[in-house]
Design a protein around this motif. Structure first.
Motif, short mmCIF file in Angstrom:
data_model
loop_
_atom_site.label_atom_id
_atom_site.label_comp_id
_atom_site.label_asym_id
_atom_site.label_seq_id
_atom_site.Cartn_x
_atom_site.Cartn_y
_atom_site.Cartn_z
N GLU A 3 56.81 23.50 -35.99
CA GLU A 3 57.98 23.63 -36.83
C GLU A 3 57.55 23.42 -38.28
N LEU A 4 57.83 24.42 -39.14
CA LEU A 4 57.45 24.34 -40.55
C LEU A 4 58.67 24.61 -41.41
N THR A 5 58.68 24.06 -42.60
CA THR A 5 59.74 24.32 -43.57
C THR A 5 59.18 25.26 -44.63
N ILE A 6 59.91 26.35 -44.90
CA ILE A 6 59.52 27.28 -45.95
C ILE A 6 60.69 27.45 -46.91
N THR A 7 60.39 27.95 -48.10
CA THR A 7 61.41 28.24 -49.10
C THR A 7 61.51 29.74 -49.29
N ASP A 25 45.68 33.51 -36.85
CA ASP A 25 46.26 34.00 -38.10
C ASP A 25 47.07 35.26 -37.83
N GLN A 26 48.18 35.41 -38.56
CA GLN A 26 49.02 36.58 -38.37
C GLN A 26 49.94 36.81 -39.55
N ASP A 27 50.42 38.04 -39.68
CA ASP A 27 51.42 38.43 -40.66
C ASP A 27 52.63 38.95 -39.91
N TYR A 28 53.80 38.56 -40.36
CA TYR A 28 55.03 39.02 -39.72
C TYR A 28 56.18 38.92 -40.71
N ASP A 48 43.37 21.74 -40.28
CA ASP A 48 44.34 20.74 -40.75
C ASP A 48 45.76 21.05 -40.30
N GLY A 49 45.94 22.18 -39.62
CA GLY A 49 47.27 22.58 -39.16
C GLY A 49 47.65 23.93 -39.73
N PRO A 50 48.78 24.47 -39.31
CA PRO A 50 49.19 25.79 -39.76
C PRO A 50 49.70 25.77 -41.20
N VAL A 51 49.41 26.87 -41.93
CA VAL A 51 49.89 27.05 -43.30
C VAL A 51 50.66 28.36 -43.32
N LEU A 52 51.92 28.30 -43.71
CA LEU A 52 52.77 29.48 -43.74
C LEU A 52 53.10 29.80 -45.19
#
Length: 59
Positions: A3-7, A25-28, A48-52
């Motif tokens: 679960e990540l928070t994005i703006t 890694d992916q683009d969507y 270090d974990g996922p970066v979105l």
């Protein structure tokens, strides 16, 4: 799943989204839950974990 928070790059509202890191890694594209505009998302799976990274689709 993580679960990540994005703006949103359009309306500036932050929201939480689920990402599946099992495929690497992916683009969507994900629609903003506030303004419904399409956000291009780049997911990078690091040690270090996922970066979105969210981007506007018109950039």
């Amino acid at each position: 799943m993580d679960e990540l928070t994005i703006t949103c790059p359009y309306c500036g509202e932050a929201f939480t989204t689920l990402v599946d890191t099992s495929a690497g890694d992916q683009d969507y594209i994900e629609d903003c839950i506030v303004c419904c505009r399409p956000i291009e998302c780049h997911l990078e799976v690091t040690t270090d974990g996922p970066v979105l990274t969210p981007r506007r689709d018109d950039d």
